[in-house]
Design an enzyme around this catalytic site. Structure first.
Site, PDB file in Angstrom:
ATOM      1  N   SER A  64      -2.944   6.867  -0.121  1.00  0.00           N
ATOM      2  CA  SER A  64      -1.873   7.432   0.673  1.00  0.00           C
ATOM      3  C   SER A  64      -1.684   6.947   2.035  1.00  0.00           C
ATOM      4  O   SER A  64      -1.331   5.792   2.253  1.00  0.00           O
ATOM      5  CB  SER A  64      -1.939   8.919   1.059  1.00  0.00           C
TER       6      SER A  64
ATOM      7  N   ASP B   8       1.899  -6.745   4.762  1.00  0.00           N
ATOM      8  CA  ASP B   8       3.185  -7.259   4.496  1.00  0.00           C
ATOM      9  C   ASP B   8       3.818  -8.040   5.663  1.00  0.00           C
ATOM     10  O   ASP B   8       4.663  -8.996   5.424  1.00  0.00           O
ATOM     11  CB  ASP B   8       4.193  -6.118   4.034  1.00  0.00           C
TER      12      ASP B   8
ATOM     13  N   LYS C 157      -1.839   5.599  -4.535  1.00  0.00           N
ATOM     14  CA  LYS C 157      -0.902   6.987  -4.141  1.00  0.00           C
ATOM     15  C   LYS C 157       0.284   6.749  -3.295  1.00  0.00           C
ATOM     16  O   LYS C 157      -0.075   6.541  -2.119  1.00  0.00           O
ATOM     17  CB  LYS C 157      -1.859   7.974  -3.490  1.00  0.00           C
TER      18      LYS C 157
END
Length: 527
Positions: free
Chosen positions: A285, A296, A310
């Site tokens: 999460s 990224d 998650k």
């Protein structure tokens, strides 16, 4: 039978197509009418509240693994880890030989202020004997926790003191710390271990970062292994510390909650310097939001093993009786567009079992065991490196789980809590000598020796019902001694000392230190 019948009808009313119909007054009226008829006319007496709670749980079972119902009596305790505090006396404790042992007083709490120490044994609470009477962990919590300002009397046995020591502790708000460790791993490299994303986490992290910067931190290891998440906004704030102004951190999207994008601001405290994030199958999460954003944007490197997977966001809704519903309202996506939620179509049991299956299918020791179809390939936003979605964050550098040192013997002494119990006993007998000999944690880590430590532990384990197995002990010798030394260090110097010692033999941690000296970051900058 009546519970099954009522549950089934509620599921029909609120399942897939019924979710939209829930807003329809006619559907709501139908449910209310049914419940009224059951209460008025059913052959046996029924408890409407129990029927409703059973129905709610059954409906949630049909939705996703992370939507949960919390009964009224459990709401406060369920929120404590995320709120970051509770009300009580402020100790970490363990039950050893049917006696409550203070592992450590919580810094700044009422017990520490009164002089209660690590190793103290609580014999009486409010004039009632609690040693040798079968007290459980829950019994301790029930007796020591209470509203701020209330008082509790305890009688403590302290080694070297003949008579019991009496304390009257005024309960207060007790912090639950989310930073387990913060220290300089080596010159120029700071290390922070975060165990959850709670309301107080950013204050703790900022304090840790300021201290590490003063100590000369230029590069950072952020350890999110085993961190199952927490508040979304805290994850966004933490990622903001590393990213530049206007870089997308995460976006969320759901049926009732349209796309919402969160961007970094100008206030990042660590936008420069090499950054490594450690993750594993227990990182979920909020941990995946941070590691995904760092990856990224090619801001740093992610090292370890594939994270939990998650990618669902929950919002807590209060129900009329004080209970709560944590309902999944949207999915979150990393800046490159990845939704890293694992599939859950086969139900909750299969969903959680798949984490344990990672060892059996070889994924924890070999990344090639993971099926990564082309549809899950994405590219990082600055350098165009390949990253993956569809079930967790894949690390840039894979570090396999070390299964070579485990054994049945080691598993038994861990599961039975024998390593922890022995460490408490050892500290009880040797604390003053150790404190005189090793003034700082670094002195302890670099110089602590006790050639009889493992031998004494093996004898203690035998007394506790775990037979000696020479082959297993030899195989797990380094694990055993490292765990013992770490727990002893924690008892003397606090939780940070445990990681400072045990990390020295941790593969992912050592890989991170080596990576700072490699050309990995040069390749990131030059590609």
């Amino acid at each position: 039978m009546r519970k099954i019948l009522f549950t089934g009808l509620l599921i029909l009313a609120f399942s897939t197509n019924g979710l939209q119909a829930q807003k329809d007054a006619e559907a709501e009226k139908k449910i209310q009418s049914f419940l009224r008829y059951v209460e008025l006319a059913y052959v046996d007496s029924v408890n409407a509240n129990e029927l409703v709670e059973t129905a709610i749980r059954s409906v949630l079972e049909d939705l996703d693994p992370h939507s949960v119902y919390i009964p009224k009596k459990d709401v406060k305790r369920a929120n404590e880890p995320l709120v970051g505090k509770f009300e009580g006396v402020g100790i970490q404790f363990n039950i050893l030989k049917d006696t409550i042992v203070v592992v450590s007083p919580i810094p700044g709490g009422p017990s520490e202020k009164l002089g209660i120490k690590s190793g103290d044994k609580i014999i009486e609470i409010n004039d009632s004997t609690v040693a040798g009477v079968g007290f459980t962990n829950q019994d301790v919590v029930d007796n020591l926790r209470g509203p701020k300002g209330s008082e509790v009397d305890v009688a403590i046995k302290r080694r070297g003191v003949k008579e019991l020591l009496d304390f009257t502790i005024k309960r207060d708000k007790i912090p639950i710390y989310s930073v387990d460790a913060s220290y300089m791993a080596e010159p120029g490299v700071g290390y922070i271990k975060l165990n959850r994303f709670a309301a107080t986490s950013m204050d703790e992290i900022n304090t840790a970062m300021d201290s590490l910067k003063e100590a000369g931190m230029e590069n950072m290891i952020l350890d999110l292994r085993g961190n199952s998440g927490g508040y979304l906004n805290v994850a966004i704030e933490l990622a903001d510390q590393f990213l530049k102004d206007d870089q997308l951190i995460v976006y969320t999207e759901g049926r009732a909650f349209k796309r919402a994008e969160q961007y970094a601001t100008k206030k990042g405290e660590f936008e420069k310097g090499k950054l490594i994030v450690l993750i594993d199958e227990g990182s979920a999460s909020a941990s995946e939001i941070v590691s995904g954003a760092v990856q990224d944007w090619d801001r740093g490197l992610v090292i370890g093993r594939r994270s939990f997977g998650k990618g669902l966001v929950q919002k807590e809704f209060k129900l009329s009786d004080g209970s709560a519903l944590r309902l999944t309202i949207s999915r979150y996506h990393t800046p490159s567009g990845r939704c890293i939620q694992r599939p859950y179509e086969d139900g909750k049991k299969a969903y959680y079992q798949s984490i344990y299956d990672r060892l059996g299918n070889g994924e924890l020791v070999n990344p090639d065991s993971i099926d990564l179809p082309d549809s899950l390939h994405y590219e990082t936003l600055k350098k165009g490196r390949t990253v993956y979605g569809g079930g967790g964050i894949m690390p840039d550098i894979f570090v396999p789980a070390d299964t070579s040192r485990g054994s049945d013997y080691y598993g038994k002494v861990i599961r039975k809590g024998i390593i922890n119990d022995f460490s408490l006993n050892y500290l009880d007998q040797n604390r003053k000598k150790l404190e005189r000999k090793y003034k700082t944690v670094n002195e302890f880590i670099n110089n602590f020796e006790d050639e009889n430590l493992l031998k004494e532990f093996i004898a203690y384990a035998e007394e506790e019902g775990v037979e000696k197995n020479e082959e297993d002990i030899e195989k797990s010798k380094s694990l055993l001694t490292n765990s013992l030394r770490g727990l002893i260090a924690r008892g003397l110097y606090g939780s940070s000392a445990y990681y400072q010692l045990t990390n020295k033999s941790d593969d992912a941690y050592n890989k991170a230190l080596k990576t700072f000296k490699s050309d990995w970051f040069d390749r990131l900058d030059s590609k």
